[in-house]
Design an enzyme around this catalytic site. Structure first.
Site, mmCIF file in Angstrom:
data_model
loop_
_atom_site.group_PDB
_atom_site.id
_atom_site.type_symbol
_atom_site.label_atom_id
_atom_site.label_comp_id
_atom_site.label_asym_id
_atom_site.label_seq_id
_atom_site.Cartn_x
_atom_site.Cartn_y
_atom_site.Cartn_z
ATOM 1 C CB SER A 240 -0.975 0.003 1.177
ATOM 2 O OG SER A 240 -0.315 -0.286 2.385
ATOM 3 C CG HIS A 270 -0.877 -5.290 1.871
ATOM 4 N ND1 HIS A 270 -0.214 -5.149 3.052
ATOM 5 C CD2 HIS A 270 -0.875 -4.038 1.311
ATOM 6 C CE1 HIS A 270 0.181 -3.888 3.217
ATOM 7 N NE2 HIS A 270 -0.221 -3.191 2.167
ATOM 8 C CG HIS A 317 5.876 -9.121 7.918
ATOM 9 N ND1 HIS A 317 6.856 -8.286 7.414
ATOM 10 C CD2 HIS A 317 4.756 -8.384 8.026
ATOM 11 C CE1 HIS A 317 6.333 -7.084 7.256
ATOM 12 N NE2 HIS A 317 5.055 -7.106 7.617
ATOM 13 N NE ARG A 326 2.135 -4.011 12.238
ATOM 14 C CZ ARG A 326 2.063 -4.103 10.916
ATOM 15 N NH1 ARG A 326 1.594 -3.073 10.214
ATOM 16 N NH2 ARG A 326 2.461 -5.184 10.274
ATOM 17 C CG ASP A 372 -3.436 -8.198 8.639
ATOM 18 O OD1 ASP A 372 -3.945 -7.114 8.980
ATOM 19 O OD2 ASP A 372 -2.638 -8.304 7.695
HETATM 20 N N1 NMX Z 1 1.165 -19.850 5.542
HETATM 21 C C1 NMX Z 1 1.672 -20.731 4.650
HETATM 22 N N2 NMX Z 1 2.752 -20.506 3.900
HETATM 23 C C2 NMX Z 1 3.385 -19.350 4.098
HETATM 24 C C3 NMX Z 1 2.966 -18.390 5.034
HETATM 25 C C4 NMX Z 1 1.793 -18.671 5.767
HETATM 26 N N3 NMX Z 1 1.284 -17.808 6.627
HETATM 27 N N4 NMX Z 1 3.805 -17.339 4.987
HETATM 28 C C5 NMX Z 1 4.719 -17.616 4.036
HETATM 29 N N5 NMX Z 1 4.462 -18.836 3.505
HETATM 30 C C6 NMX Z 1 5.155 -19.475 2.392
HETATM 31 C C7 NMX Z 1 5.060 -18.601 1.156
HETATM 32 O O1 NMX Z 1 3.797 -18.728 0.515
HETATM 33 C C8 NMX Z 1 6.222 -19.089 0.335
HETATM 34 O O2 NMX Z 1 5.828 -20.312 -0.255
HETATM 35 P P1 NMX Z 1 6.531 -20.875 -1.584
HETATM 36 O O3 NMX Z 1 7.948 -21.172 -1.201
HETATM 37 O O4 NMX Z 1 5.746 -22.076 -1.924
HETATM 38 O O5 NMX Z 1 6.426 -19.769 -2.606
HETATM 39 C C9 NMX Z 1 7.260 -19.393 1.413
HETATM 40 O O6 NMX Z 1 6.523 -19.567 2.637
HETATM 41 C C10 NMX Z 1 8.281 -18.302 1.605
HETATM 42 O O7 NMX Z 1 7.601 -17.092 1.857
HETATM 43 P P2 NMX Z 1 8.273 -15.968 2.772
HETATM 44 O O8 NMX Z 1 9.526 -15.539 2.112
HETATM 45 O O9 NMX Z 1 8.348 -16.413 4.186
HETATM 46 O O10 NMX Z 1 7.158 -14.817 2.765
HETATM 47 P P3 NMX Z 1 6.926 -13.690 1.666
HETATM 48 O O11 NMX Z 1 7.790 -12.533 1.975
HETATM 49 O O12 NMX Z 1 6.985 -14.241 0.295
HETATM 50 O O13 NMX Z 1 5.390 -13.341 1.938
HETATM 51 C C11 NMX Z 1 3.484 -12.875 3.284
HETATM 52 C C12 NMX Z 1 4.982 -12.629 3.098
HETATM 53 C C13 NMX Z 1 2.980 -11.975 4.378
HETATM 54 C C14 NMX Z 1 2.763 -12.552 1.975
HETATM 55 C C15 NMX Z 1 3.275 -14.364 3.663
HETATM 56 O O14 NMX Z 1 3.895 -14.637 4.892
HETATM 57 C C16 NMX Z 1 1.812 -14.771 3.730
HETATM 58 O O15 NMX Z 1 1.240 -15.114 2.690
HETATM 59 N N6 NMX Z 1 1.183 -14.704 4.950
HETATM 60 C C17 NMX Z 1 -0.230 -14.953 5.061
HETATM 61 C C18 NMX Z 1 -1.041 -13.762 4.597
HETATM 62 C C19 NMX Z 1 -0.906 -12.613 5.561
HETATM 63 O O16 NMX Z 1 -1.036 -12.766 6.764
HETATM 64 N N7 NMX Z 1 -0.687 -11.410 5.019
HETATM 65 C C20 NMX Z 1 -0.673 -10.186 5.836
HETATM 66 C C21 NMX Z 1 0.725 -9.593 5.987
HETATM 67 C C22 NMX Z 1 0.652 -8.341 6.829
HETATM 68 N N8 NMX Z 1 -0.100 -7.297 6.165
HETATM 69 O O17 NMX Z 1 -0.994 -6.742 6.706
HETATM 70 O O18 NMX Z 1 0.194 -6.951 5.006
HETATM 71 C C1 MLT Z 2 2.046 -3.658 6.447
HETATM 72 O O1 MLT Z 2 1.636 -3.184 7.504
HETATM 73 O O2 MLT Z 2 2.154 -2.977 5.420
HETATM 74 C C2 MLT Z 2 2.316 -5.129 6.381
HETATM 75 O O3 MLT Z 2 2.779 -5.620 7.600
HETATM 76 C C3 MLT Z 2 3.109 -5.575 5.185
HETATM 77 C C4 MLT Z 2 4.532 -5.159 5.089
HETATM 78 O O4 MLT Z 2 5.079 -4.405 5.877
HETATM 79 O O5 MLT Z 2 5.184 -5.667 4.142
#
Ligand code: NMX
Ligand code: MLT
Length: 436
Positions: A240, A270, A317, A326, A372
Protein backbone atom coordinates in the site's frame (compact mmCIF):
# COMPACT_ATOMS: atom_id res chain seq x y z
CA UNK A 1 -0.38 29.32 5.98
CA UNK A 2 -1.66 27.48 9.10
CA UNK A 3 0.67 26.76 12.02
CA UNK A 4 0.91 23.03 11.18
CA UNK A 5 1.93 23.86 7.63
CA UNK A 6 4.45 26.41 8.91
CA UNK A 7 6.04 23.79 11.18
CA UNK A 8 6.17 21.39 8.26
CA UNK A 9 7.69 24.05 5.99
CA UNK A 10 10.42 24.66 8.58
CA UNK A 11 11.13 20.94 8.88
CA UNK A 12 11.30 20.61 5.10
CA UNK A 13 13.70 23.55 4.78
CA UNK A 14 15.93 21.98 7.44
CA UNK A 15 15.85 18.58 5.77
CA UNK A 16 16.34 19.47 2.09
CA UNK A 17 20.09 20.18 2.28
CA UNK A 18 20.70 16.67 3.66
CA UNK A 19 19.09 15.03 0.64
CA UNK A 20 20.74 17.48 -1.76
CA UNK A 21 24.18 16.84 -0.26
CA UNK A 22 23.77 13.06 -0.33
CA UNK A 23 22.78 13.20 -3.97
CA UNK A 24 25.48 15.66 -5.06
CA UNK A 25 28.47 14.45 -3.05
CA UNK A 26 27.73 10.80 -2.33
CA UNK A 27 25.44 9.72 -5.15
CA UNK A 28 27.80 6.94 -6.26
CA UNK A 29 28.12 5.27 -2.83
CA UNK A 30 26.74 1.70 -3.02
CA UNK A 31 23.87 0.78 -0.72
CA UNK A 32 23.16 -2.71 -1.94
CA UNK A 33 23.62 -5.36 -4.60
CA UNK A 34 20.80 -7.12 -6.41
CA UNK A 35 20.74 -10.88 -6.83
CA UNK A 36 18.82 -12.96 -9.33
CA UNK A 37 16.71 -14.30 -6.44
CA UNK A 38 15.75 -10.73 -5.54
CA UNK A 39 14.90 -9.79 -9.12
CA UNK A 40 12.71 -12.88 -9.41
CA UNK A 41 11.52 -12.75 -5.82
CA UNK A 42 9.51 -9.58 -5.40
CA UNK A 43 12.59 -7.37 -4.79
CA UNK A 44 12.69 -8.59 -1.18
CA UNK A 45 15.26 -6.76 0.92
CA UNK A 46 16.66 -4.46 -1.79
CA UNK A 47 17.45 -1.11 -0.19
CA UNK A 48 16.09 1.31 -2.76
CA UNK A 49 13.45 3.43 -1.04
CA UNK A 50 13.92 6.31 1.40
CA UNK A 51 11.56 7.48 4.11
CA UNK A 52 12.12 9.05 7.50
CA UNK A 53 8.56 8.57 8.68
CA UNK A 54 8.93 4.99 9.88
CA UNK A 55 11.50 2.19 9.87
CA UNK A 56 10.89 -1.55 10.20
CA UNK A 57 13.50 -3.61 11.98
CA UNK A 58 12.99 -7.35 11.33
CA UNK A 59 13.29 -8.24 15.02
CA UNK A 60 12.14 -5.14 16.82
CA UNK A 61 9.25 -4.18 14.52
CA UNK A 62 8.11 -0.74 13.51
CA UNK A 63 9.39 2.60 14.80
CA UNK A 64 7.37 5.70 13.96
CA UNK A 65 9.76 8.64 13.69
CA UNK A 66 12.19 6.67 15.83
CA UNK A 67 9.64 5.55 18.43
CA UNK A 68 8.52 1.95 19.03
CA UNK A 69 4.79 1.30 19.49
CA UNK A 70 4.98 1.32 23.33
CA UNK A 71 7.02 4.56 23.21
CA UNK A 72 4.56 6.12 20.75
CA UNK A 73 1.64 5.20 22.99
CA UNK A 74 3.42 6.58 26.02
CA UNK A 75 4.71 9.85 24.56
CA UNK A 76 1.74 11.14 22.56
CA UNK A 77 -0.95 13.28 24.23
CA UNK A 78 -4.19 11.49 25.13
CA UNK A 79 -7.79 12.57 25.52
CA UNK A 80 -8.81 13.03 29.18
CA UNK A 81 -9.17 9.62 30.85
CA UNK A 82 -7.98 7.74 27.74
CA UNK A 83 -5.16 5.19 27.53
CA UNK A 84 -4.71 5.52 23.79
CA UNK A 85 -3.33 8.72 22.22
CA UNK A 86 -5.07 11.11 19.89
CA UNK A 87 -4.78 9.92 16.28
CA UNK A 88 -4.37 13.58 15.36
CA UNK A 89 -1.23 13.78 17.51
CA UNK A 90 0.18 10.68 15.85
CA UNK A 91 -0.43 12.25 12.43
CA UNK A 92 1.37 15.41 13.57
CA UNK A 93 4.28 13.23 14.71
CA UNK A 94 4.42 11.31 11.41
CA UNK A 95 4.18 14.47 9.33
CA UNK A 96 6.56 16.78 11.19
CA UNK A 97 8.80 14.36 13.12
CA UNK A 98 8.13 16.32 16.31
CA UNK A 99 6.21 15.00 19.30
CA UNK A 100 3.11 17.18 19.53
CA UNK A 101 1.90 19.21 22.47
CA UNK A 102 -1.80 19.26 23.39
CA UNK A 103 -1.97 22.51 21.45
CA UNK A 104 -0.50 20.87 18.33
CA UNK A 105 -3.10 18.10 18.58
CA UNK A 106 -5.77 20.79 18.75
CA UNK A 107 -4.38 22.36 15.57
CA UNK A 108 -4.64 19.12 13.62
CA UNK A 109 -8.10 18.47 15.02
CA UNK A 110 -9.17 21.96 14.00
CA UNK A 111 -7.77 21.45 10.48
CA UNK A 112 -9.60 18.13 10.12
CA UNK A 113 -12.86 19.60 11.44
CA UNK A 114 -12.64 22.47 8.97
CA UNK A 115 -12.00 20.12 6.05
CA UNK A 116 -14.11 17.09 6.89
CA UNK A 117 -17.37 17.78 5.05
CA UNK A 118 -17.86 14.88 2.62
CA UNK A 119 -19.52 15.97 -0.65
CA UNK A 120 -22.82 14.22 -1.38
CA UNK A 121 -21.44 12.84 -4.65
CA UNK A 122 -19.02 10.64 -2.67
CA UNK A 123 -21.95 8.96 -0.92
CA UNK A 124 -23.80 8.75 -4.24
CA UNK A 125 -20.76 7.08 -5.84
CA UNK A 126 -20.69 4.49 -3.06
CA UNK A 127 -24.42 3.79 -2.97
CA UNK A 128 -24.48 3.73 -6.78
CA UNK A 129 -22.15 0.72 -6.68
CA UNK A 130 -24.72 -1.33 -4.80
CA UNK A 131 -24.46 -3.07 -1.44
CA UNK A 132 -22.94 -6.17 -3.01
CA UNK A 133 -19.68 -4.30 -3.75
CA UNK A 134 -16.79 -5.07 -1.42
CA UNK A 135 -16.23 -2.32 1.20
CA UNK A 136 -12.67 -1.84 -0.08
CA UNK A 137 -13.98 -1.22 -3.60
CA UNK A 138 -16.40 1.33 -2.17
CA UNK A 139 -13.63 2.95 -0.12
CA UNK A 140 -11.24 3.20 -3.04
CA UNK A 141 -13.96 4.54 -5.38
CA UNK A 142 -15.10 7.05 -2.75
CA UNK A 143 -11.55 8.38 -2.47
CA UNK A 144 -11.07 8.45 -6.24
CA UNK A 145 -14.38 10.27 -6.76
CA UNK A 146 -12.90 13.25 -4.88
CA UNK A 147 -10.00 13.60 -7.30
CA UNK A 148 -11.70 16.52 -9.01
CA UNK A 149 -11.16 18.53 -5.79
CA UNK A 150 -7.37 18.32 -6.09
CA UNK A 151 -5.62 21.58 -5.25
CA UNK A 152 -2.43 20.20 -6.77
CA UNK A 153 -4.12 19.62 -10.13
CA UNK A 154 -5.54 23.16 -10.06
CA UNK A 155 -2.09 24.59 -9.35
CA UNK A 156 -0.42 22.35 -11.92
CA UNK A 157 -2.91 23.38 -14.60
CA UNK A 158 -2.48 27.03 -13.66
CA UNK A 159 1.29 26.65 -13.96
CA UNK A 160 1.90 27.65 -10.35
CA UNK A 161 3.10 24.27 -9.03
CA UNK A 162 6.83 23.68 -9.31
CA UNK A 163 9.54 21.41 -7.93
CA UNK A 164 9.86 23.46 -4.74
CA UNK A 165 6.28 24.25 -3.85
CA UNK A 166 4.37 21.16 -5.06
CA UNK A 167 4.42 19.74 -1.54
CA UNK A 168 2.24 22.61 -0.39
CA UNK A 169 -0.56 21.62 -2.77
CA UNK A 170 -0.10 17.95 -1.90
CA UNK A 171 -0.38 18.97 1.75
CA UNK A 172 -3.73 20.66 1.06
CA UNK A 173 -5.01 17.56 -0.77
CA UNK A 174 -3.68 15.26 1.95
CA UNK A 175 -5.37 17.24 4.73
CA UNK A 176 -8.63 17.56 2.80
CA UNK A 177 -8.64 13.84 1.98
CA UNK A 178 -7.54 12.54 5.40
CA UNK A 179 -10.16 14.63 7.19
CA UNK A 180 -12.94 12.90 5.24
CA UNK A 181 -11.80 9.26 5.46
CA UNK A 182 -13.30 8.40 8.89
CA UNK A 183 -16.74 9.55 7.77
CA UNK A 184 -16.44 7.76 4.42
CA UNK A 185 -15.40 4.56 6.21
CA UNK A 186 -18.21 4.77 8.77
CA UNK A 187 -20.68 5.59 6.01
CA UNK A 188 -19.70 2.43 4.11
CA UNK A 189 -20.27 0.38 7.25
CA UNK A 190 -23.62 1.95 8.10
CA UNK A 191 -24.84 1.88 4.51
CA UNK A 192 -23.82 -1.71 3.79
CA UNK A 193 -24.79 -3.37 7.07
CA UNK A 194 -26.95 -1.04 9.18
CA UNK A 195 -29.97 1.16 8.65
CA UNK A 196 -28.75 4.74 8.54
CA UNK A 197 -25.69 6.93 8.70
CA UNK A 198 -24.76 8.66 11.98
CA UNK A 199 -23.45 12.21 11.35
CA UNK A 200 -19.99 13.29 12.39
CA UNK A 201 -19.61 15.37 15.57
CA UNK A 202 -17.36 18.43 15.76
CA UNK A 203 -16.81 17.96 19.48
CA UNK A 204 -14.90 14.69 19.40
CA UNK A 205 -11.39 13.63 18.49
CA UNK A 206 -10.93 11.49 15.37
CA UNK A 207 -11.07 8.16 17.24
CA UNK A 208 -14.07 9.20 19.34
CA UNK A 209 -15.93 10.58 16.34
CA UNK A 210 -15.28 7.45 14.31
CA UNK A 211 -16.63 5.24 17.11
CA UNK A 212 -19.82 7.31 17.43
CA UNK A 213 -20.32 7.32 13.61
CA UNK A 214 -20.03 3.52 13.70
CA UNK A 215 -22.69 3.55 16.45
CA UNK A 216 -20.49 1.70 18.98
CA UNK A 217 -20.05 2.68 22.64
CA UNK A 218 -16.85 3.13 24.63
CA UNK A 219 -14.23 1.74 24.79
CA UNK A 220 -14.51 1.31 21.00
CA UNK A 221 -13.12 4.85 20.70
CA UNK A 222 -9.97 3.54 22.41
CA UNK A 223 -9.88 0.51 20.11
CA UNK A 224 -9.98 2.77 17.08
CA UNK A 225 -7.33 5.18 18.38
CA UNK A 226 -5.03 2.21 18.88
CA UNK A 227 -6.06 0.61 15.61
CA UNK A 228 -5.51 3.68 13.41
CA UNK A 229 -2.16 4.40 15.05
CA UNK A 230 -0.67 0.91 14.83
CA UNK A 231 -1.77 0.45 11.20
CA UNK A 232 -0.58 3.86 10.05
CA UNK A 233 2.82 3.13 8.55
CA UNK A 234 5.20 0.23 7.95
CA UNK A 235 8.06 1.92 6.11
CA UNK A 236 7.91 2.30 2.32
CA UNK A 237 8.17 -1.12 0.69
CA UNK A 238 4.84 -2.65 1.70
CA UNK A 239 2.33 -2.81 -1.14
CA UNK A 240 0.00 0.00 0.00
CA UNK A 241 2.79 2.44 0.83
CA UNK A 242 4.78 1.56 -2.24
CA UNK A 243 1.77 1.80 -4.57
CA UNK A 244 0.82 5.20 -3.14
CA UNK A 245 4.39 6.45 -3.48
CA UNK A 246 4.78 5.04 -7.00
CA UNK A 247 1.57 6.58 -8.33
CA UNK A 248 2.33 9.93 -6.68
CA UNK A 249 5.79 9.86 -8.28
CA UNK A 250 4.08 10.46 -11.63
CA UNK A 251 2.65 13.63 -10.02
CA UNK A 252 -0.71 11.94 -9.88
CA UNK A 253 -2.44 13.74 -7.02
CA UNK A 254 -3.08 12.42 -3.51
CA UNK A 255 -6.54 11.05 -4.38
CA UNK A 256 -5.24 8.97 -7.30
CA UNK A 257 -2.28 7.84 -5.24
CA UNK A 258 -4.18 6.87 -2.10
CA UNK A 259 -6.85 5.05 -4.09
CA UNK A 260 -4.06 2.99 -5.70
CA UNK A 261 -2.56 2.23 -2.29
CA UNK A 262 -5.96 1.15 -0.97
CA UNK A 263 -6.36 -1.16 -3.99
CA UNK A 264 -3.08 -2.84 -3.01
CA UNK A 265 -4.18 -3.09 0.61
CA UNK A 266 -7.25 -5.00 -0.61
CA UNK A 267 -5.15 -8.08 -1.51
CA UNK A 268 -5.31 -11.15 0.78
CA UNK A 269 -1.52 -11.27 1.12
CA UNK A 270 -1.63 -7.68 2.43
CA UNK A 271 -4.38 -5.90 4.41
CA UNK A 272 -7.24 -8.19 3.42
CA UNK A 273 -5.57 -10.86 5.56
CA UNK A 274 -7.43 -9.33 8.55
CA UNK A 275 -10.77 -10.42 7.07
CA UNK A 276 -9.29 -13.75 6.01
CA UNK A 277 -8.24 -14.51 9.60
CA UNK A 278 -11.80 -14.13 10.85
CA UNK A 279 -13.12 -16.06 7.87
CA UNK A 280 -10.68 -18.88 8.64
CA UNK A 281 -11.67 -18.85 12.32
CA UNK A 282 -15.38 -18.92 11.47
CA UNK A 283 -14.75 -21.80 9.11
CA UNK A 284 -13.00 -23.71 11.89
CA UNK A 285 -15.88 -23.01 14.30
CA UNK A 286 -18.41 -24.12 11.72
CA UNK A 287 -16.56 -27.38 11.16
CA UNK A 288 -16.50 -27.87 14.95
CA UNK A 289 -20.26 -27.29 15.20
CA UNK A 290 -19.65 -24.09 17.17
CA UNK A 291 -17.44 -25.83 19.77
CA UNK A 292 -14.05 -24.33 20.64
CA UNK A 293 -11.43 -26.59 19.03
CA UNK A 294 -8.73 -28.29 21.03
CA UNK A 295 -5.05 -27.63 20.21
CA UNK A 296 -4.93 -30.94 18.36
CA UNK A 297 -7.94 -29.89 16.27
CA UNK A 298 -6.26 -26.56 15.51
CA UNK A 299 -3.05 -28.25 14.41
CA UNK A 300 -5.11 -30.42 12.09
CA UNK A 301 -6.96 -27.38 10.62
CA UNK A 302 -3.63 -25.64 10.03
CA UNK A 303 -2.28 -28.66 8.17
CA UNK A 304 -5.51 -28.99 6.17
CA UNK A 305 -5.08 -25.35 5.09
CA UNK A 306 -1.43 -25.82 4.19
CA UNK A 307 -2.03 -29.13 2.42
CA UNK A 308 -4.72 -27.53 0.28
CA UNK A 309 -2.10 -25.04 -0.92
CA UNK A 310 -3.43 -22.06 1.08
CA UNK A 311 -1.52 -19.79 3.41
CA UNK A 312 -2.44 -19.47 7.08
CA UNK A 313 -3.71 -15.89 7.19
CA UNK A 314 -2.20 -13.52 9.75
CA UNK A 315 1.10 -15.40 9.93
CA UNK A 316 4.38 -14.68 8.19
CA UNK A 317 5.89 -11.45 6.96
CA UNK A 318 8.13 -10.20 4.19
CA UNK A 319 10.42 -8.32 6.61
CA UNK A 320 9.54 -9.18 10.22
CA UNK A 321 11.24 -12.18 11.82
CA UNK A 322 9.45 -12.16 15.17
CA UNK A 323 5.97 -11.57 16.56
CA UNK A 324 4.69 -8.29 15.17
CA UNK A 325 4.58 -5.68 17.96
CA UNK A 326 1.26 -4.56 16.48
CA UNK A 327 -0.04 -8.06 17.32
CA UNK A 328 1.37 -7.70 20.84
CA UNK A 329 -0.23 -4.26 21.33
CA UNK A 330 -3.63 -5.69 20.42
CA UNK A 331 -3.05 -8.79 22.52
CA UNK A 332 -2.32 -6.63 25.57
CA UNK A 333 -5.52 -4.68 24.95
CA UNK A 334 -7.52 -7.90 24.61
CA UNK A 335 -6.00 -9.39 27.77
CA UNK A 336 -7.28 -6.34 29.61
CA UNK A 337 -10.68 -5.83 28.00
CA UNK A 338 -11.83 -9.18 26.60
CA UNK A 339 -9.80 -11.95 28.27
CA UNK A 340 -12.69 -14.42 28.33
CA UNK A 341 -13.87 -13.82 24.78
CA UNK A 342 -14.00 -17.15 22.90
CA UNK A 343 -12.58 -15.72 19.66
CA UNK A 344 -9.72 -14.11 21.59
CA UNK A 345 -9.05 -17.45 23.26
CA UNK A 346 -8.96 -19.06 19.84
CA UNK A 347 -6.56 -16.38 18.54
CA UNK A 348 -4.38 -17.06 21.60
CA UNK A 349 -4.51 -20.82 21.03
CA UNK A 350 -3.50 -20.27 17.39
CA UNK A 351 -0.53 -18.20 18.59
CA UNK A 352 0.57 -21.30 20.50
CA UNK A 353 0.20 -23.76 17.63
CA UNK A 354 0.71 -21.99 14.29
CA UNK A 355 4.41 -21.05 14.63
CA UNK A 356 5.35 -24.69 15.32
CA UNK A 357 3.23 -25.91 12.40
CA UNK A 358 4.80 -23.35 10.06
CA UNK A 359 8.30 -24.24 11.26
CA UNK A 360 7.59 -27.91 10.62
CA UNK A 361 6.13 -27.00 7.22
CA UNK A 362 9.49 -25.37 6.55
CA UNK A 363 8.51 -22.77 3.95
CA UNK A 364 7.65 -19.50 5.69
CA UNK A 365 10.73 -17.51 6.68
CA UNK A 366 8.76 -16.00 9.54
CA UNK A 367 6.36 -18.31 11.41
CA UNK A 368 5.15 -15.58 13.79
CA UNK A 369 1.86 -13.65 13.74
CA UNK A 370 1.52 -10.30 12.00
CA UNK A 371 -0.89 -7.45 12.78
CA UNK A 372 -3.79 -9.12 10.96
CA UNK A 373 -3.80 -12.23 13.14
CA UNK A 374 -5.33 -10.19 15.94
CA UNK A 375 -7.25 -7.23 14.63
CA UNK A 376 -10.49 -8.95 13.61
CA UNK A 377 -11.04 -10.57 16.98
CA UNK A 378 -11.24 -7.21 18.78
CA UNK A 379 -13.59 -5.81 16.14
CA UNK A 380 -15.75 -8.92 16.44
CA UNK A 381 -15.96 -8.50 20.22
CA UNK A 382 -17.20 -4.92 19.89
CA UNK A 383 -19.89 -5.95 17.43
CA UNK A 384 -18.24 -5.36 14.05
CA UNK A 385 -18.81 -8.89 12.82
CA UNK A 386 -19.01 -8.07 9.12
CA UNK A 387 -15.42 -9.09 8.57
CA UNK A 388 -15.25 -7.99 4.94
CA UNK A 389 -15.25 -4.45 6.40
CA UNK A 390 -12.06 -4.89 8.45
CA UNK A 391 -9.62 -3.83 5.75
CA UNK A 392 -11.34 -0.43 5.46
CA UNK A 393 -10.32 0.16 9.08
CA UNK A 394 -6.75 -0.77 8.16
CA UNK A 395 -7.05 1.61 5.18
CA UNK A 396 -8.09 4.64 7.22
CA UNK A 397 -5.12 4.03 9.50
CA UNK A 398 -2.73 3.37 6.61
CA UNK A 399 -3.77 6.63 4.95
CA UNK A 400 -2.14 8.56 7.83
CA UNK A 401 1.28 7.18 6.94
CA UNK A 402 1.17 6.99 3.17
CA UNK A 403 -0.31 10.47 2.82
CA UNK A 404 2.33 11.95 5.12
CA UNK A 405 4.91 10.19 2.96
CA UNK A 406 3.79 11.68 -0.34
CA UNK A 407 3.93 15.21 1.07
CA UNK A 408 7.58 14.51 1.93
CA UNK A 409 8.17 12.85 -1.45
CA UNK A 410 7.29 16.12 -3.15
CA UNK A 411 9.09 18.24 -0.54
CA UNK A 412 12.34 16.36 -1.15
CA UNK A 413 11.87 16.29 -4.90
CA UNK A 414 11.82 12.50 -5.23
CA UNK A 415 11.55 11.82 -8.95
CA UNK A 416 9.37 9.58 -11.09
CA UNK A 417 9.93 6.01 -9.93
CA UNK A 418 11.08 3.83 -12.78
CA UNK A 419 13.25 0.79 -12.00
CA UNK A 420 14.86 -1.12 -14.85
CA UNK A 421 13.67 -4.56 -15.93
CA UNK A 422 15.71 -7.30 -17.60
CA UNK A 423 14.77 -10.38 -19.61
CA UNK A 424 15.08 -14.01 -18.51
CA UNK A 425 17.84 -14.44 -21.11
CA UNK A 426 19.74 -11.60 -19.46
CA UNK A 427 19.45 -13.36 -16.09
CA UNK A 428 20.79 -16.56 -17.72
CA UNK A 429 23.72 -14.65 -19.16
CA UNK A 430 24.41 -13.07 -15.78
CA UNK A 431 24.27 -16.56 -14.24
CA UNK A 432 26.79 -17.84 -16.78
CA UNK A 433 24.30 -20.29 -18.31
CA UNK A 434 25.37 -20.44 -21.93
CA UNK A 435 24.10 -23.80 -23.23
CA UNK A 436 20.36 -22.96 -23.43
N1 NMX B 1 1.16 -19.85 5.54
C1 NMX B 1 1.67 -20.73 4.65
N2 NMX B 1 2.75 -20.51 3.90
C2 NMX B 1 3.38 -19.35 4.10
C3 NMX B 1 2.97 -18.39 5.03
C4 NMX B 1 1.79 -18.67 5.77
N3 NMX B 1 1.28 -17.81 6.63
N4 NMX B 1 3.80 -17.34 4.99
C5 NMX B 1 4.72 -17.62 4.04
N5 NMX B 1 4.46 -18.84 3.50
C6 NMX B 1 5.15 -19.48 2.39
C7 NMX B 1 5.06 -18.60 1.16
O1 NMX B 1 3.80 -18.73 0.51
C8 NMX B 1 6.22 -19.09 0.34
O2 NMX B 1 5.83 -20.31 -0.26
P1 NMX B 1 6.53 -20.87 -1.58
O3 NMX B 1 7.95 -21.17 -1.20
O4 NMX B 1 5.75 -22.08 -1.92
O5 NMX B 1 6.43 -19.77 -2.61
C9 NMX B 1 7.26 -19.39 1.41
O6 NMX B 1 6.52 -19.57 2.64
C10 NMX B 1 8.28 -18.30 1.60
O7 NMX B 1 7.60 -17.09 1.86
P2 NMX B 1 8.27 -15.97 2.77
O8 NMX B 1 9.53 -15.54 2.11
O9 NMX B 1 8.35 -16.41 4.19
O10 NMX B 1 7.16 -14.82 2.77
P3 NMX B 1 6.93 -13.69 1.67
O11 NMX B 1 7.79 -12.53 1.98
O12 NMX B 1 6.98 -14.24 0.30
O13 NMX B 1 5.39 -13.34 1.94
C11 NMX B 1 3.48 -12.88 3.28
C12 NMX B 1 4.98 -12.63 3.10
C13 NMX B 1 2.98 -11.97 4.38
C14 NMX B 1 2.76 -12.55 1.98
C15 NMX B 1 3.27 -14.36 3.66
O14 NMX B 1 3.89 -14.64 4.89
C16 NMX B 1 1.81 -14.77 3.73
O15 NMX B 1 1.24 -15.11 2.69
N6 NMX B 1 1.18 -14.70 4.95
C17 NMX B 1 -0.23 -14.95 5.06
C18 NMX B 1 -1.04 -13.76 4.60
C19 NMX B 1 -0.91 -12.61 5.56
O16 NMX B 1 -1.04 -12.77 6.76
N7 NMX B 1 -0.69 -11.41 5.02
C20 NMX B 1 -0.67 -10.19 5.84
C21 NMX B 1 0.72 -9.59 5.99
C22 NMX B 1 0.65 -8.34 6.83
N8 NMX B 1 -0.10 -7.30 6.17
O17 NMX B 1 -0.99 -6.74 6.71
O18 NMX B 1 0.19 -6.95 5.01
C1 MLT C 1 2.05 -3.66 6.45
O1 MLT C 1 1.64 -3.18 7.50
O2 MLT C 1 2.15 -2.98 5.42
C2 MLT C 1 2.32 -5.13 6.38
O3 MLT C 1 2.78 -5.62 7.60
C3 MLT C 1 3.11 -5.58 5.19
C4 MLT C 1 4.53 -5.16 5.09
O4 MLT C 1 5.08 -4.40 5.88
O5 MLT C 1 5.18 -5.67 4.14
Amino acid sequence: MGILKETLARKIEEHRPRTTRLLKEFGKVKLDEVTIAQALGGMRGIKSLVTDISYLDPFEGIRFRGHTIPETMEKLPKPPGAEMPYVEGHFYHLLTGELPTEEDVGLVNEQFTRRKHVPQYVFDTITGMGKDSHPMTMFSAGILSMQKESEFVKAYNAGTANRYNSWEFYYEDVMNCMAKLPEIGAFIYRYKYKDKMIPSSDDLDLGGDFAQMMGIDKPYDEVMRMYFIIHSDHESGNVSAHATHLVASALSDAYYALSAGINGLAGPLHGLANQEVLRWIQDVLEKMGGQIPSKEDLVKFCWDTLNSGQVIPGYGHAVLRKTDPRFTAQREFALKYLPEDPIFKLVSALYEVVPDVLMEHGRAKNPWPNVDAHSGCIQWYYGVREYDFYTVLFGIGRALGVLANIVWDRALGYPLERPKSVTTAMLETAAGITDQ
